[in-house]
Write an enzyme that holds these catalytic residues in place. Structure first.
Site, PDB file in Angstrom:
ATOM      1  CB  SER A   1      -0.893  -0.008   1.241  1.00  0.00           C
ATOM      2  OG  SER A   1      -1.800   1.073   1.182  1.00  0.00           O
TER       3      SER A   1
ATOM      4  NE  ARG B   1      -3.410  -8.007  -2.627  1.00  0.00           N
ATOM      5  CZ  ARG B   1      -4.574  -8.479  -3.088  1.00  0.00           C
ATOM      6  NH1 ARG B   1      -4.877  -8.321  -4.360  1.00  0.00           N
ATOM      7  NH2 ARG B   1      -5.421  -9.076  -2.285  1.00  0.00           N
TER       8      ARG B   1
ATOM      9  CB  THR C   1      -5.252   1.634   6.155  1.00  0.00           C
ATOM     10  OG1 THR C   1      -4.321   1.465   5.077  1.00  0.00           O
ATOM     11  CG2 THR C   1      -4.785   0.802   7.327  1.00  0.00           C
TER      12      THR C   1
ATOM     13  CB  CYS D   1       1.378 -10.025 -15.633  1.00  0.00           C
ATOM     14  SG  CYS D   1       2.330 -10.798 -14.301  1.00  0.00           S
TER      15      CYS D   1
ATOM     16  CB  CYS E   1       2.541 -15.313  -9.244  1.00  0.00           C
ATOM     17  SG  CYS E   1       0.965 -14.631  -8.710  1.00  0.00           S
TER      18      CYS E   1
ATOM     19  CB  CYS F   1      -0.872  -8.065  -8.160  1.00  0.00           C
ATOM     20  SG  CYS F   1      -1.073  -8.396  -9.917  1.00  0.00           S
TER      21      CYS F   1
ATOM     22  CB  CYS G   1      -3.899 -12.583 -14.491  1.00  0.00           C
ATOM     23  SG  CYS G   1      -3.514 -13.477 -12.976  1.00  0.00           S
TER      24      CYS G   1
END
Lengths: 311, 543, 249
Positions: free
Chosen positions: B51, B299, B335, B488, B511, B514, B517
């Site tokens: 974040s 993410r 948050t 990606c 990977c 996130c 995809c």
């Protein structure tokens, strides 16, 4: 200052790695070499050691207990000779890594392994965190015990010297370990981790069939065969061929990367190789940024040519 | 098949982010004897957290009123902030930000590493007796007689071929009276639940963003702790939502990142390259000169807001945090909203336990009467305005809605389609010309992934699968030229033999979890399933 | 047979460490720590020996900071019976650790000590050998196989170009190499049970060991980057350069 350098011999001749240890120790002062072995092999090895230039003398210790370089008698021998030396040195090979820390503990000295640079008699440079950081250390021990990362030191010449040979007695030791048997790697090829030369293939090999083109080249060089993750993932070769961040970390004298683009994950596993050769048809491939020698071309032409050119 | 072991708790929480941890803490505050277990697929708490982050301490103050005495990682207060509209070479500062975009006002907020914050929250939770188990992935939902009864953790030690390997350890049943799903955006089990209980019925389609982040260490003379910068406009076109952030925090650290709205239409667009090239803008470039990049991660986030929030409860559990979509997009913060939703769900579970109800239904009512609803309601029209009218007119509307109407517009704007339906054919879309990485300020994808410390045990089944492999060639390749290879951010998808017989190569090991995809694939043909627990990125402190 | 397994808490092997800008060391703030992977193999081997009936008790020990207790719990979750934490400063030197372990061996009288061949942080590869020397016990380093025989053990070791097998009388010290086994995953119930297994905490000073450092860090640097070399035109030219310039073939 005087250093004692433990040499490894095989079939009566001193290994190149040991000559690199001599080259390193030469920066510390005078050198005595120590050759061990069984009574029937020691003479040839000692004679070979004596031909290395720059040695003050060659010490030999013959005993059946030394036939397989067991750590216990070897460490005891080193400790018995230690009073005459400021530095005790060996190559970072299986034998040196096995026996020297034991000897160091008996001398109440903190060993310094894998020395890649000698700054002065008490200051040494070595890799930590799998080579991701390099530390310079100063030792406050009265005596220093070191193993040498041999790829960082050009070996001393094999010929040209005529050092005197002197035999020393092996101290008594407890008979608590015994050699049973040994086995050499089955494939006839050296293991990846210890190979002096590695030929490695990536996606450019195209298929399991294509990958076999590396065999004759590896045979001729006496090299191990490695692979990038893509080659493993694509099923060209089994998992244990993989060199890289998640595979094996290697540092051979010569690494020949064929059809490997050079993703950082692969580089993390082989960037400490002494000499890197890249063969790739894409001249922008990142592997060329780290290669000492590069050939831009189709590996299916270049690899056989290379094999032929080796004679 | 080995017999599965079973463990039973009162409440099980899936996911160790701010919402799951806040829920755990609140539960133990309300009912100290409750057996509360939290599982997290990352190798440790914080390992999968990405974040910005600027945190509004509102919810934290409600959860732990004495947080200032607990050695918290909220150590960099926001000192000043700027919002810029960018053109290729210029930056225009939005004047009177507090007036035009009051929702953005950051007074009293803090720049933090959300990963460090979660590690700290986890320590508070453990002090209260919450059992926290990182490295265990919830792989399936246990549903019995229509009620969620817990989860199955993933098997460990299954080989690539799907057989039991030498260190095979079967997953186990974690059973609980109530299970909270706090998986974050596009959780794989949340997806199952939404389908099983038709939770999205009546809600707008969710719209997402992909956030890609780097942490840099910069020379001390350029570091302004607490300084917060946001930008919009260039390099995205007017129809693509997104922008950059740059926060100074900690000891000479800078959090830089870029969010691309996943409703974008150009299949050639590469969020990764947009993020990289934005660093070269004169507004940002001087910050990075002479610095070094430390961490990389990515993410997806849920941007839809109030209209896109699904039904929150079902028999045996509820959705919390970004799994439900509580992010306040115009405020660029999620948050405090995630934490609040976790706390509300915890309170609802206490109600349900008292009344022996199967479904913690009071969560919805508690949400509706909370400041969380009020906040999201006030912000509800801004993100859809950008979707409807583009960046420039959307921004004008946002100023109008926020400054003049104060979020009390009598209308509500809606999202009409999913992000996966937004792509135009490759043949009719312009190709952006992205600069080559310079190795100093901009970098290639794989050396970036390297800095996420991502790893998956190699010998395991591929966790990213095409539901119908035959669909890839006619849809993904022929029509869109493999957009997955561009969206990606971790280089998982590659096209091999593009000139002869194009095929998709899936480097699942790269990977970073996130979920882009799973969101953006045109036919929803890519299925993201959770890999072996402990796999994925290992974001270090500071992320 | 009682087995003592010394383990070390190190930076997790997935984490890429970075050198501090001022060259004073490696930045470890907020970095994930785990059990040294080679030690995990040692723990697994000890547990397997116990499961086979060749050993009766597995005691794990760590020398280091208070958080090493977590690492010991992990070992107990894998199956170790109890743990001893010897608290000291961060990352003591192998010689000092070997001396601490010697003191513990005197107290615990194990028949076998198994530990990882090296820690992946300082890569010293020394503690096992040093302990064996101080105890005057036989040693087998880089083990890829351990078998209990009548009154001792047979250990297959990985050596340059192959392997060799040694027979050791007990008590002995063995260091574990990568291929010895594949460690198990700790299951959730076992992690919970491990919280209740005994963990004893001692201070290094209580054992009368001088922890003084023999090595001072002068500086820590990033490894030098490689530079692009030359492109050569043909295979023949490459062979010539490898022979005469690089001298590697």
């Amino acid at each position: 200052m005087t250093a004692l350098v433990l040499l490894d011999a095989e079939g009566g001749s001193i290994l190149q790695t040991s000559r690199s240890a001599i080259a390193a120790a030469a920066r510390l002062g005078e050198i005595d070499a120590l050759v061990i072995g069984s009574p029937d092999t020691i003479e040839a090895a000692a004679a070979d050691a004596a031909r290395i230039p720059g040695l003050r003398k060659v010490l030999t210790a013959a005993s059946d207990a030394f036939a397989h370089s067991l750590a216990e008698p070897l460490a005891a021998l080193i400790v018995s000779l230690a009073p005459s030396y400021d530095h005790i040195v060996a190559a970072s090979t299986a034998i040196g890594k096995n026996a020297l820390p034991r000897a160091a503990a008996l001398l109440d000295v903190q060993i310094i392994p894998d020395v890649m640079e000698i700054v002065d008699a008490e200051t040494f440079v070595r890799p930590i965190f799998a080579g991701n950081a390099i530390v310079t250390l100063r030792s406050s021990d009265a005596k220093k015990v070191l193993t040498i990362r041999t790829t960082n030191f050009d070996p001393a010449p094999a010929e040209g010297g005529s050092a005197p040979i002197e035999s020393v007695a092996a101290p008594a030791h407890a008979d608590t370990s015994r050699f049973v048997s040994e086995a050499h790697s089955e494939s006839g090829r050296p293991q990846l981790e210890t190979a002096r030369i590695i030929v490695s293939g990536g996606r450019g090999m195209q298929s399991a069939e294509g990958f076999k083109i590396l065999d004759p080249l590896a045979d001729k060089l006496g090299a191990a065969i490695g692979a990038s993750r893509v080659a493993v993932d694509s099923g060209f070769v089994p998992n244990d061929y993989q060199v890289g961040q998640t595979g094996k970390i290697v540092a051979p004298d010569l690494y020949i990367a064929c059809g490997i683009s050079g993703a950082i994950q692969h580089l993390a596993g082989m960037k400490d190789s002494k000499v890197i050769v890249a063969i790739n048809k894409d001249e922008d491939a990142p592997i060329f940024q780290v290669a000492d020698y590069g050939i831009v071309g189709d590996l299916f032409t270049v690899v056989p040519e290379l094999e032929k050119a080796l004679g | 098949m080995t017999e599965r072991e079973t463990m039973t708790f009162d409440v099980l929480i899936v996911g160790g982010g701010p919402s799951g941890l806040a829920a755990a803490i609140r539960l133990k505050q309300l009912l100290p004897d409750l057996a509360v277990c939290l599982v997290e697929k990352g190798s440790e708490i914080g390992a999968h957290i990405v974040s910005g982050a600027v945190i509004d301490p509102h919810a934290l103050g409600e959860l732990l009123p004495d947080w200032r005495d607990r050695d918290s990682p909220l150590t960099t207060p926001v000192t000043d902030e700027d919002m810029y509209y960018l053109t290729q070479n210029r930056a225009f500062r939005v004047p009177a930000l507090g007036l035009l975009m009051p929702h953005l006002a950051n007074h009293g907020n803090f720049v933090i590493s959300l990963g460090d914050f979660c590690r700290w929250l986890a320590a508070q939770a453990e002090q209260l007796g919450v059992e926290i188990y990182p490295g265990f992935a919830a792989a399936d939902v246990l549903i019995e007689e229509g009620r969620v009864a817990g989860v199955l953790t993933g098997d460990m030690g299954i080989t690539r071929a799907g057989e039991e390997g030498p260190n095979y350890a079967p997953g186990m049943e974690l059973r609980a009276t109530y299970t909270l799903f706090a998986e974050g955006c596009r959780g794989s089990l949340t997806k199952t639940l939404m389908a099983r209980y038709a939770l999205r019925e009546g809600a707008d389609p969710q719209t997402y963003g992909l956030g890609i982040k780097e942490v840099w260490e910069i020379p001390a003379d350029r570091h302004r702790p607490g300084h917060v910068v946001h930008s919009f406009g260039w390099p995205l076109d007017d129809h693509t939502y997104g922008g950059a952030w740059l926060y100074h925090f900690g000891r000479n650290l800078v959090s830089y990142g870029f969010v691309t709205g996943l409703a974008y239409s150009n299949p050639w667009l590469s969020p990764y390259d947009e993020m990289q090239r934005t660093k070269l803008h004169p507004l940002f470039r001087p910050i990075f000169e002479g610095g070094r990049r430390l961490i990389y991660g990515a993410r997806a986030l849920s941007e839809g807001g109030l209209q896109s929030i699904p039904r929150l409860t079902f028999p045996g559990g509820a959705l919390v945090g970004d799994a439900a979509g509580f992010l306040n997009t115009p405020k660029i913060k999620g948050t405090h909203t995630a934490m609040k939703s976790g706390m509300l769900a915890a309170e609802a579970i206490a109600d349900a336990l008292a009344g022996k109800e199967a479904e913690p239904v009071s969560y919805t009512a508690r949400f509706r009467s909370s400041w969380l609803h009020e906040e999201l309601h006030g912000a509800r029209n801004i993100r859809p305005a950008f979707a409807k009218w583009g960046t420039r007119r959307g921004a004008l509307y946002a100023g109008f809605d926020a400054a003049l109407l104060r979020g009390r517009a009598p209308w509500t704007l809606h999202f009409t389609h999913g992000d996966n339906e937004a792509l135009a054919p490759a043949a009719s879309s312009p190709k952006p010309a992205y600069p080559k990485p310079d190795g100093k300020i901009t970098f290639d994808k794989l050396s970036s992934v390297f800095l996420s410390n991502t790893n998956h045990e190699e010998d395991q089944p591929v966790h990213l699968r095409l539901r119908d492999p035959d669909l890839w060639r006619p849809v993904n390749w022929d029509r869109f030229r493999a957009p997955e290879s561009r969206y990606c951010p971790a280089g998982v998808y590659e096209v091999a033999d593009a000139e002869t017989e194009p095929r998709l190569v899936i480097n699942a090991q790269n990977c970073v979890h996130c979920k882009t995809c799973d969101i953006k694939d045109p036919d929803q043909n890519i299925d993201w399933r959770t890999p072996e627990g402990g796999g994925g990125p290992n974001y270090p402190g500071g992320m | 047979m009682k087995i003592l397994v010394p383990i070390k808490r190190v930076v997790d092997y997935n984490v890429k460490v970075r050198v501090k800008m001022d060259g004073s060391g490696v930045d470890l703030t907020g970095v994930k720590m785990s059990m040294n992977p080679f030690d995990e193999i040692a723990v697994e081997e000890a547990i397997r020996l116990r499961e086979k009936g060749a050993a009766t008790e597995v005691v794990v020990v760590s020398v280091g900071v208070a958080q090493a207790a977590d690492t010991l719990r992990t070992a107990m979750a894998m199956g170790a019976d109890r743990a001893i934490l010897v608290q000291s400063e961060e990352s003591p030197e192998p010689l000092a650790v070997a001396k601490i372990l010697k003191a513990l061996v005197t107290r615990e009288s194990p028949d076998l000590v198994i530990l990882g061949k090296q820690a992946i942080d300082d890569d010293m590869n020394a503690t096992g050998q040093m302990l064996a020397g101080l105890l005057d016990w036989p040693q087998a380093t880089f083990a890829s196989k351990i078998e209990k025989t009548g009154d001792g053990i047979e250990v297959t070791r990985e050596v340059d170009g192959g392997s060799e097998t040694l027979a050791l009388a007990l008590p002995a010290v063995v260091t574990a190499d990568l291929r010895l086994n594949e460690p198990r995953y700790a299951s959730l119930p076992n992690i919970m049970k491990a919280k209740k297994k005994p963990l004893e905490t001692l201070q290094a000073a209580d054992l009368g060991v001088d922890m003084g450092r023999r090595l001072t860090v002068v500086s820590v640097a990033e490894p030098p980057g490689r530079k692009a070399g030359v492109k050569v035109g043909s295979a023949a030219e490459l062979v010539e350069k490898l022979r005469n310039e690089a001298k590697v073939i």
